[in-house]
Write an enzyme that holds these catalytic residues in place. Structure first.
Site, PDB file in Angstrom:
ATOM      1  N   ARG A  13      34.820  -7.622  61.634  1.00 52.61           N
ATOM      2  CA  ARG A  13      36.002  -7.185  62.411  1.00 52.61           C
ATOM      3  C   ARG A  13      36.766  -6.353  61.111  1.00 52.61           C
ATOM      4  O   ARG A  13      36.528  -6.673  59.984  1.00 52.61           O
ATOM      5  CB  ARG A  13      36.769  -8.075  63.148  1.00 52.61           C
ATOM      6  CG  ARG A  13      36.286  -8.793  64.175  1.00 52.61           C
ATOM      7  CD  ARG A  13      37.171  -9.925  64.857  1.00 52.61           C
ATOM      8  NE  ARG A  13      38.396  -9.461  65.190  1.00 52.61           N
ATOM      9  CZ  ARG A  13      39.406 -10.558  65.156  1.00 52.61           C
ATOM     10  NH1 ARG A  13      39.361 -11.661  64.812  1.00 52.61           N
ATOM     11  NH2 ARG A  13      40.783  -9.778  65.387  1.00 52.61           N
ATOM     12  N   SER A  15      40.109  -6.091  60.934  1.00 53.38           N
ATOM     13  CA  SER A  15      41.368  -6.643  60.333  1.00 53.38           C
ATOM     14  C   SER A  15      41.578  -7.333  59.118  1.00 53.38           C
ATOM     15  O   SER A  15      40.732  -7.339  58.546  1.00 53.38           O
ATOM     16  CB  SER A  15      41.835  -7.998  61.377  1.00 53.38           C
ATOM     17  OG  SER A  15      41.045  -9.118  61.240  1.00 53.38           O
ATOM     18  N   LYS A  83      35.783 -20.605  64.997  1.00 53.08           N
ATOM     19  CA  LYS A  83      36.488 -21.092  66.116  1.00 53.08           C
ATOM     20  C   LYS A  83      36.476 -19.770  67.406  1.00 53.08           C
ATOM     21  O   LYS A  83      36.496 -20.208  68.296  1.00 53.08           O
ATOM     22  CB  LYS A  83      37.898 -21.418  65.862  1.00 53.08           C
ATOM     23  CG  LYS A  83      38.632 -20.061  65.429  1.00 53.08           C
ATOM     24  CD  LYS A  83      40.318 -20.573  64.978  1.00 53.08           C
ATOM     25  CE  LYS A  83      41.121 -19.471  64.407  1.00 53.08           C
ATOM     26  NZ  LYS A  83      41.279 -18.338  65.622  1.00 53.08           N
ATOM     27  N   ASP A  84      35.982 -18.634  66.919  1.00 54.28           N
ATOM     28  CA  ASP A  84      35.888 -17.568  67.923  1.00 54.28           C
ATOM     29  C   ASP A  84      34.836 -17.564  68.543  1.00 54.28           C
ATOM     30  O   ASP A  84      34.539 -16.922  69.687  1.00 54.28           O
ATOM     31  CB  ASP A  84      35.832 -16.247  67.256  1.00 54.28           C
ATOM     32  CG  ASP A  84      37.357 -16.101  66.548  1.00 54.28           C
ATOM     33  OD1 ASP A  84      38.582 -16.607  67.392  1.00 54.28           O
ATOM     34  OD2 ASP A  84      37.915 -15.265  65.567  1.00 54.28           O
ATOM     35  N   THR A 125      53.199 -18.271  69.839  1.00 49.63           N
ATOM     36  CA  THR A 125      51.672 -18.557  69.578  1.00 49.63           C
ATOM     37  C   THR A 125      51.035 -17.882  71.189  1.00 49.63           C
ATOM     38  O   THR A 125      51.408 -17.986  71.855  1.00 49.63           O
ATOM     39  CB  THR A 125      51.607 -20.100  69.741  1.00 49.63           C
ATOM     40  OG1 THR A 125      49.915 -20.183  69.489  1.00 49.63           O
ATOM     41  CG2 THR A 125      51.776 -20.799  70.576  1.00 49.63           C
ATOM     42  N   SER A 127      47.777 -19.224  71.597  1.00 48.51           N
ATOM     43  CA  SER A 127      46.960 -20.388  71.844  1.00 48.51           C
ATOM     44  C   SER A 127      47.394 -21.152  72.730  1.00 48.51           C
ATOM     45  O   SER A 127      48.309 -22.166  72.487  1.00 48.51           O
ATOM     46  CB  SER A 127      46.300 -21.075  70.690  1.00 48.51           C
ATOM     47  OG  SER A 127      45.958 -22.264  70.664  1.00 48.51           O
ATOM     48  N   ARG A 129      46.166 -24.303  73.175  1.00 49.76           N
ATOM     49  CA  ARG A 129      46.081 -25.556  72.723  1.00 49.76           C
ATOM     50  C   ARG A 129      47.310 -25.806  71.656  1.00 49.76           C
ATOM     51  O   ARG A 129      47.800 -26.823  71.789  1.00 49.76           O
ATOM     52  CB  ARG A 129      44.913 -25.399  71.458  1.00 49.76           C
ATOM     53  CG  ARG A 129      44.889 -26.726  70.763  1.00 49.76           C
ATOM     54  CD  ARG A 129      43.747 -26.600  69.649  1.00 49.76           C
ATOM     55  NE  ARG A 129      43.903 -25.268  68.825  1.00 49.76           N
ATOM     56  CZ  ARG A 129      44.596 -25.273  67.611  1.00 49.76           C
ATOM     57  NH1 ARG A 129      45.567 -26.360  67.430  1.00 49.76           N
ATOM     58  NH2 ARG A 129      44.980 -24.181  66.975  1.00 49.76           N
ATOM     59  N   ARG A 130      47.741 -24.669  70.937  1.00 51.04           N
ATOM     60  CA  ARG A 130      48.860 -25.020  70.328  1.00 51.04           C
ATOM     61  C   ARG A 130      50.060 -25.042  71.064  1.00 51.04           C
ATOM     62  O   ARG A 130      51.265 -25.825  70.728  1.00 51.04           O
ATOM     63  CB  ARG A 130      49.416 -23.749  69.276  1.00 51.04           C
ATOM     64  CG  ARG A 130      48.210 -23.699  68.166  1.00 51.04           C
ATOM     65  CD  ARG A 130      48.344 -22.334  67.404  1.00 51.04           C
ATOM     66  NE  ARG A 130      47.437 -22.429  66.287  1.00 51.04           N
ATOM     67  CZ  ARG A 130      46.926 -21.289  65.537  1.00 51.04           C
ATOM     68  NH1 ARG A 130      47.241 -20.316  66.261  1.00 51.04           N
ATOM     69  NH2 ARG A 130      46.160 -21.416  64.624  1.00 51.04           N
ATOM     70  N   ARG A 147      50.483 -11.874  71.081  1.00 54.35           N
ATOM     71  CA  ARG A 147      49.500 -11.312  70.622  1.00 54.35           C
ATOM     72  C   ARG A 147      49.427 -10.651  69.018  1.00 54.35           C
ATOM     73  O   ARG A 147      50.547 -10.588  68.776  1.00 54.35           O
ATOM     74  CB  ARG A 147      48.627 -10.285  71.457  1.00 54.35           C
ATOM     75  CG  ARG A 147      47.730 -10.983  72.633  1.00 54.35           C
ATOM     76  CD  ARG A 147      46.427 -11.826  72.234  1.00 54.35           C
ATOM     77  NE  ARG A 147      45.766 -11.039  71.168  1.00 54.35           N
ATOM     78  CZ  ARG A 147      44.775 -10.069  71.524  1.00 54.35           C
ATOM     79  NH1 ARG A 147      44.556  -9.822  72.635  1.00 54.35           N
ATOM     80  NH2 ARG A 147      44.046  -9.285  70.713  1.00 54.35           N
ATOM     81  N   ASN A 149      47.564  -9.362  65.219  1.00 56.21           N
ATOM     82  CA  ASN A 149      47.213 -10.057  64.103  1.00 56.21           C
ATOM     83  C   ASN A 149      48.365 -10.699  63.190  1.00 56.21           C
ATOM     84  O   ASN A 149      49.617 -10.816  63.444  1.00 56.21           O
ATOM     85  CB  ASN A 149      46.838  -8.908  62.940  1.00 56.21           C
ATOM     86  CG  ASN A 149      47.713  -7.638  62.674  1.00 56.21           C
ATOM     87  OD1 ASN A 149      48.730  -7.961  62.488  1.00 56.21           O
ATOM     88  ND2 ASN A 149      47.051  -6.531  62.300  1.00 56.21           N
ATOM     89  N   THR A 152      51.424  -9.018  62.051  1.00 56.50           N
ATOM     90  CA  THR A 152      52.315  -8.626  63.178  1.00 56.50           C
ATOM     91  C   THR A 152      53.332  -9.913  63.505  1.00 56.50           C
ATOM     92  O   THR A 152      54.498  -9.884  63.931  1.00 56.50           O
ATOM     93  CB  THR A 152      51.514  -7.965  64.446  1.00 56.50           C
ATOM     94  OG1 THR A 152      51.099  -6.839  63.824  1.00 56.50           O
ATOM     95  CG2 THR A 152      52.533  -7.660  65.304  1.00 56.50           C
ATOM     96  N   ARG A 153      52.588 -10.815  63.731  1.00 57.52           N
ATOM     97  CA  ARG A 153      53.229 -12.092  64.360  1.00 57.52           C
ATOM     98  C   ARG A 153      54.368 -12.588  63.181  1.00 57.52           C
ATOM     99  O   ARG A 153      55.238 -12.993  63.627  1.00 57.52           O
ATOM    100  CB  ARG A 153      51.969 -13.311  64.410  1.00 57.52           C
ATOM    101  CG  ARG A 153      51.339 -12.820  65.402  1.00 57.52           C
ATOM    102  CD  ARG A 153      50.088 -14.123  65.915  1.00 57.52           C
ATOM    103  NE  ARG A 153      49.146 -13.618  66.703  1.00 57.52           N
ATOM    104  CZ  ARG A 153      48.506 -14.389  67.497  1.00 57.52           C
ATOM    105  NH1 ARG A 153      48.515 -15.663  67.537  1.00 57.52           N
ATOM    106  NH2 ARG A 153      47.299 -14.044  68.300  1.00 57.52           N
ATOM    107  N   CYS A 240      37.159 -20.968  73.891  1.00 53.52           N
ATOM    108  CA  CYS A 240      37.879 -20.968  72.815  1.00 53.52           C
ATOM    109  C   CYS A 240      39.648 -20.991  72.890  1.00 53.52           C
ATOM    110  O   CYS A 240      40.502 -21.331  72.009  1.00 53.52           O
ATOM    111  CB  CYS A 240      37.677 -20.058  71.545  1.00 53.52           C
ATOM    112  SG  CYS A 240      38.067 -18.227  72.110  1.00 53.52           S
TER     113      CYS A 240
END
Length: 305
Positions: A13, A15, A83-84, A125, A127, A129-130, A147, A149, A152-153, A240
């Site tokens: 990718r 990124s 994990k992806d 987040t 996720s 899960r988080r 959402r 990268n 950005t977050r 995922c």
């Protein structure tokens, strides 16, 4: 071997994080084998979509285009964040190596630790899960779906839009932003995603020359740990983006695996552990997932409407 007179083409990718981790793999492979490697940037569906991962399918959205390039021969091998990867095998694709794992933990990025965030603080987040585990730890938080990268977050905290965000420690290290971390979550607080902190090196299954070559970077301890973790996800039939956390580590030739399934609103968690020989990683994961299902884990897997 075929292609020995030209650099191996590594699909990745585009990124910053992906390019950085892929360059690390390229450097290590050249050091171990003497083969030159060139990076080939690929745009995936997950990179261009603005929707939350759970809304666009989650599983495979950062992987499928890279695998297409592998199967067509446009790249020789690909590097993914493990994990992806979908847990189901893809015909014609081989997982040739899982290099030594980086730090698998999650990290809170912001000015203060989780316990010191004000009541109702906005924490971002993408996720589930988080989200589930954050809400279990701090039910008062306003957990905001985001959402983008990592830079950005992080910018959403700097700009004051959010009070904090949760990101993978491994990714922050790769982009040299450990300075943004206020707190690293021990797995006892927040279990990471299956395979988090690990990389996956894939190539075509018929490229036995490449499978052997890439095998120089494989770490058996990492492979055993992530195999057990991902088997939990396989049996639970979760993607995922499912609210499933797992972590396995080998201590004194014994593999210790812990897994949790949490309700999205944080109201309930099922958490269990198991141990065994690393050679039995799949069975350890399968048995633990069966025990989770026996306690009603399947009822906690879905995000509410």
């Amino acid at each position: 071997m075929t292609g020995a007179r030209r650099p191996l083409r590594l699909g990745t990718r585009k990124s910053l994080m992906a390019m950085t981790q892929s360059q690390g793999v390229a450097n290590a492979l050249t050091q171990h084998t003497g083969h030159a490697v060139e990076l080939v940037g690929v745009t995936t569906h997950g990179d261009v979509s603005k929707a939350l991962l759970a809304q666009i399918g989650g599983t495979g959205v950062f992987v499928n285009e890279l695998r297409d390039k592998l199967l067509s021969g446009e790249v020789d091998f690909a590097v993914h964040s493990l994990k992806d990867l979908p847990t189901t095998a893809t015909p014609g694709i081989a997982l040739a190596a899982t290099p030594a794992r980086d730090d698998a933990r999650d990290a809170l990025c912001g000015p203060v630790k989780l316990a010191d965030l004000p009541h109702g603080a906005r924490v971002g987040t993408g996720s589930p899960r988080r989200v589930a585990q954050l809400r279990a730890l701090r039910p008062d938080l306003d957990v905001v779906p985001i959402r983008g990268n990592a830079p950005t977050r992080l910018g959403k905290v700097t700009d004051g839009e959010l009070d904090a965000v949760v990101l993978a420690h491994a990714g922050l290290r790769r982009i040299r932003r450990l300075d943004a971390i206020a707190e690293v979550f021990d797995p006892d607080q927040m279990l990471p995603a299956p395979g988090q902190g690990s990389l996956a090196l894939e190539c075509r299954a018929d490229r036995t020359d490449l499978i052997e070559l890439l095998g120089a970077l494989d770490d058996p301890m990492t492979r055993a740990a992530v195999t057990a973790e991902r088997m939990v996800l396989t049996v639970l039939e979760g993607g995922c983006s499912a609210p499933v956390g797992t972590y396995a580590a080998e201590v004194d030739e014994t593999l210790h695996l812990t897994a949790t399934v949490a309700a999205y609103d944080g109201s309930r968690q099922i958490r269990m552990s198991a141990s065994g020989h690393p050679d039995s990683a799949k069975q350890i994961g399968r048995d633990l997932a069966d025990r989770l299902l026996g306690q009603g884990a399947d009822q906690l897997m879905g995000e509410p409407d």
